[in-house]
Every structure is written in C-alpha cells, then in structure tokens.
Design a protein around this motif. Sequence first.
Motif, PDB file in Angstrom:
ATOM      1  N   LEU A  51       0.839  -1.201   0.000  1.00  0.00           N
ATOM      2  CA  LEU A  51       0.000   0.000   0.000  1.00  0.00           C
ATOM      3  C   LEU A  51       0.875   1.253   0.000  1.00  0.00           C
ATOM      4  CD1 LEU A  51      -2.643  -1.060   2.654  1.00  0.00           C
ATOM      5  CD2 LEU A  51      -2.896  -1.044   0.169  1.00  0.00           C
ATOM      6  N   PRO A  52       0.489   2.274  -0.734  1.00  0.00           N
ATOM      7  CA  PRO A  52       1.267   3.521  -0.719  1.00  0.00           C
ATOM      8  C   PRO A  52       1.357   4.082   0.702  1.00  0.00           C
ATOM      9  CG  PRO A  52      -0.345   3.560  -2.487  1.00  0.00           C
ATOM     10  CD  PRO A  52      -0.646   2.341  -1.654  1.00  0.00           C
ATOM     11  N   PHE A  53       2.545   4.371   1.138  1.00  0.00           N
ATOM     12  CA  PHE A  53       2.838   4.885   2.480  1.00  0.00           C
ATOM     13  C   PHE A  53       2.403   3.931   3.583  1.00  0.00           C
ATOM     14  CE2 PHE A  53       2.205   8.572  -0.310  1.00  0.00           C
ATOM     15  CZ  PHE A  53       3.480   9.112  -0.261  1.00  0.00           C
ATOM     16  N   GLY A  54       2.153   2.681   3.236  1.00  0.00           N
ATOM     17  CA  GLY A  54       1.684   1.696   4.203  1.00  0.00           C
ATOM     18  C   GLY A  54       2.662   1.430   5.329  1.00  0.00           C
ATOM     19  N   THR A  55       3.947   1.430   5.030  1.00  0.00           N
ATOM     20  CA  THR A  55       4.926   1.158   6.079  1.00  0.00           C
ATOM     21  C   THR A  55       4.945   2.268   7.124  1.00  0.00           C
ATOM     22  OG1 THR A  55       6.666   2.132   4.710  1.00  0.00           O
ATOM     23  CG2 THR A  55       6.399  -0.259   4.609  1.00  0.00           C
ATOM     24  N   PHE A  56       4.715   3.499   6.703  1.00  0.00           N
ATOM     25  CA  PHE A  56       4.676   4.614   7.653  1.00  0.00           C
ATOM     26  C   PHE A  56       3.450   4.500   8.555  1.00  0.00           C
ATOM     27  CE2 PHE A  56       6.964   6.324   3.939  1.00  0.00           C
ATOM     28  CZ  PHE A  56       8.189   6.572   4.547  1.00  0.00           C
ATOM     29  N   VAL A  57       2.321   4.154   7.972  1.00  0.00           N
ATOM     30  CA  VAL A  57       1.093   3.975   8.749  1.00  0.00           C
ATOM     31  C   VAL A  57       1.242   2.792   9.699  1.00  0.00           C
ATOM     32  CG1 VAL A  57      -1.372   3.444   8.608  1.00  0.00           C
ATOM     33  CG2 VAL A  57      -0.338   5.012   6.962  1.00  0.00           C
ATOM     34  N   PHE A  58       1.821   1.699   9.221  1.00  0.00           N
ATOM     35  CA  PHE A  58       2.046   0.515  10.053  1.00  0.00           C
ATOM     36  C   PHE A  58       2.899   0.862  11.265  1.00  0.00           C
ATOM     37  CE2 PHE A  58       4.758  -3.212  10.993  1.00  0.00           C
ATOM     38  CZ  PHE A  58       3.780  -4.069  11.468  1.00  0.00           C
ATOM     39  N   GLU A  59       3.964   1.598  11.035  1.00  0.00           N
ATOM     40  CA  GLU A  59       4.841   1.976  12.141  1.00  0.00           C
ATOM     41  C   GLU A  59       4.117   2.873  13.134  1.00  0.00           C
ATOM     42  OE1 GLU A  59       9.226   3.925  12.992  1.00  0.00           O
ATOM     43  OE2 GLU A  59       8.361   4.057  10.989  1.00  0.00           O
ATOM     44  N   LYS A  60       3.377   3.840  12.652  1.00  0.00           N
ATOM     45  CA  LYS A  60       2.707   4.812  13.513  1.00  0.00           C
ATOM     46  C   LYS A  60       1.533   4.195  14.285  1.00  0.00           C
ATOM     47  CE  LYS A  60       1.761   9.348  14.294  1.00  0.00           C
ATOM     48  NZ  LYS A  60       2.565  10.121  15.153  1.00  0.00           N
ATOM     49  N   LYS A  61       0.712   3.397  13.600  1.00  0.00           N
ATOM     50  CA  LYS A  61      -0.510   2.874  14.214  1.00  0.00           C
ATOM     51  C   LYS A  61      -0.309   1.556  14.965  1.00  0.00           C
ATOM     52  CE  LYS A  61      -3.377   5.941  12.483  1.00  0.00           C
ATOM     53  NZ  LYS A  61      -4.224   6.808  13.257  1.00  0.00           N
ATOM     54  N   ILE A  62       0.522   0.686  14.452  1.00  0.00           N
ATOM     55  CA  ILE A  62       0.670  -0.645  15.047  1.00  0.00           C
ATOM     56  C   ILE A  62       1.892  -0.725  15.963  1.00  0.00           C
ATOM     57  CG2 ILE A  62       0.933  -3.123  14.583  1.00  0.00           C
ATOM     58  CD1 ILE A  62      -1.754  -1.992  13.627  1.00  0.00           C
ATOM     59  N   LEU A  63       3.038  -0.341  15.448  1.00  0.00           N
ATOM     60  CA  LEU A  63       4.264  -0.514  16.222  1.00  0.00           C
ATOM     61  C   LEU A  63       4.421   0.489  17.352  1.00  0.00           C
ATOM     62  CD1 LEU A  63       6.845  -1.459  13.473  1.00  0.00           C
ATOM     63  CD2 LEU A  63       5.436  -2.935  14.895  1.00  0.00           C
ATOM     64  N   ALA A  64       3.613   1.515  17.394  1.00  0.00           N
ATOM     65  CA  ALA A  64       3.685   2.494  18.480  1.00  0.00           C
ATOM     66  C   ALA A  64       3.025   1.974  19.752  1.00  0.00           C
ATOM     67  CB  ALA A  64       3.029   3.797  18.049  1.00  0.00           C
ATOM     68  N   LYS A  65       2.283   0.878  19.660  1.00  0.00           N
ATOM     69  CA  LYS A  65       1.623   0.302  20.830  1.00  0.00           C
ATOM     70  C   LYS A  65       2.662  -0.236  21.802  1.00  0.00           C
ATOM     71  CE  LYS A  65      -2.500  -0.963  18.278  1.00  0.00           C
ATOM     72  NZ  LYS A  65      -3.343  -2.064  17.788  1.00  0.00           N
ATOM     73  N   PRO A  66       2.387  -0.153  23.095  1.00  0.00           N
ATOM     74  CA  PRO A  66       3.383  -0.566  24.107  1.00  0.00           C
ATOM     75  C   PRO A  66       3.879  -2.007  23.960  1.00  0.00           C
ATOM     76  CG  PRO A  66       1.553   0.562  25.143  1.00  0.00           C
ATOM     77  CD  PRO A  66       1.193   0.386  23.695  1.00  0.00           C
ATOM     78  N   GLU A  67       3.022  -2.921  23.531  1.00  0.00           N
ATOM     79  CA  GLU A  67       3.460  -4.315  23.434  1.00  0.00           C
ATOM     80  C   GLU A  67       4.492  -4.550  22.334  1.00  0.00           C
ATOM     81  OE1 GLU A  67      -0.676  -4.294  21.383  1.00  0.00           O
ATOM     82  OE2 GLU A  67       0.247  -3.301  23.084  1.00  0.00           O
ATOM     83  N   TYR A  68       4.678  -3.578  21.456  1.00  0.00           N
ATOM     84  CA  TYR A  68       5.655  -3.718  20.370  1.00  0.00           C
ATOM     85  C   TYR A  68       6.899  -2.863  20.577  1.00  0.00           C
ATOM     86  CZ  TYR A  68       1.784  -5.962  18.019  1.00  0.00           C
ATOM     87  OH  TYR A  68       0.754  -6.804  17.713  1.00  0.00           O
ATOM     88  N   THR A  69       7.029  -2.271  21.730  1.00  0.00           N
ATOM     89  CA  THR A  69       8.163  -1.365  21.938  1.00  0.00           C
ATOM     90  C   THR A  69       9.337  -2.017  22.640  1.00  0.00           C
ATOM     91  OG1 THR A  69       7.162  -0.534  23.962  1.00  0.00           O
ATOM     92  CG2 THR A  69       6.735   0.694  21.938  1.00  0.00           C
ATOM     93  N   THR A  70       9.194  -3.264  23.078  1.00  0.00           N
ATOM     94  CA  THR A  70      10.307  -3.939  23.739  1.00  0.00           C
ATOM     95  C   THR A  70      10.675  -5.192  22.977  1.00  0.00           C
ATOM     96  OG1 THR A  70       8.819  -5.176  25.176  1.00  0.00           O
ATOM     97  CG2 THR A  70       9.681  -3.091  26.040  1.00  0.00           C
ATOM     98  N   SER A  71      11.936  -5.525  23.027  1.00  0.00           N
ATOM     99  CA  SER A  71      12.444  -6.713  22.357  1.00  0.00           C
ATOM    100  C   SER A  71      12.507  -7.872  23.334  1.00  0.00           C
ATOM    101  CB  SER A  71      13.842  -6.422  21.813  1.00  0.00           C
ATOM    102  OG  SER A  71      14.435  -7.597  21.322  1.00  0.00           O
ATOM    103  N   ARG A  72      12.610  -9.082  22.823  1.00  0.00           N
ATOM    104  CA  ARG A  72      12.804 -10.231  23.702  1.00  0.00           C
ATOM    105  C   ARG A  72      14.257 -10.313  24.151  1.00  0.00           C
ATOM    106  NH1 ARG A  72      13.520 -15.732  20.445  1.00  0.00           N
ATOM    107  NH2 ARG A  72      14.627 -14.901  18.657  1.00  0.00           N
ATOM    108  N   TYR A  73      15.107  -9.509  23.532  1.00  0.00           N
ATOM    109  CA  TYR A  73      16.517  -9.492  23.900  1.00  0.00           C
ATOM    110  C   TYR A  73      16.744  -8.489  25.024  1.00  0.00           C
ATOM    111  CZ  TYR A  73      16.926 -11.809  19.400  1.00  0.00           C
ATOM    112  OH  TYR A  73      16.782 -12.665  18.364  1.00  0.00           O
ATOM    113  N   PRO A  74      17.575  -8.824  25.990  1.00  0.00           N
ATOM    114  CA  PRO A  74      17.832  -7.897  27.120  1.00  0.00           C
ATOM    115  C   PRO A  74      18.597  -6.678  26.701  1.00  0.00           C
ATOM    116  CG  PRO A  74      19.079  -9.967  27.387  1.00  0.00           C
ATOM    117  CD  PRO A  74      18.258 -10.090  26.146  1.00  0.00           C
TER     118      PRO A  74
END
Length: 74
Positions: A51-74
């Motif tokens: 989708l045009p500009f889809g990656t920007f929207v994905f990052e802003k709307k989905i990856l900004a959620k708290p459950e996606y802000t931490t890695s499984r790596y310490p």
Amino acid sequence: KYIWGEPLAVRIVGMAHGILFILYFLAATEAAGDYRWSMKTRIYSYLAAVLPFGTFVFEKKILAKPEYTTSRYP
C-alpha cells in the motif's frame, strides 16, 4: 518512468525496487520472530508493503503500541 526513453534506467530502478521489496519482507519476517508478533500483525506488516505509504502507517498505528516497543533481547 519512461520520460527520457531510456529503458535501461527503468530496468535498473525496477530491479532496485524489487530487491528492496524482498528485503522488506525478509526484515518484517525477522522482526516478527524477534518481537513475537501475532499473525494479525504479521499480515498488517506484509500488507503495508504493497500500500502507498503503508509502512509509515504501520509503524505509527501498530508498532507504536506498548506491546511492540520492547524486544525479547535484554
């Protein structure tokens, strides 16, 4: 694309675009495993690639959620 009538330039840019598209899919798949994304999030990440500009929207709307802000790596 064809404004200058140079088909070689179109082939080069097209190939670069295709390679970057494949690299995005590979990176999204790797991130999905590292961050333990749900299947829904994985599908959104792949859909964002086409989708045009889809990656920007994905990052802003989905990856900004708290459950996606931490890695499984310490």
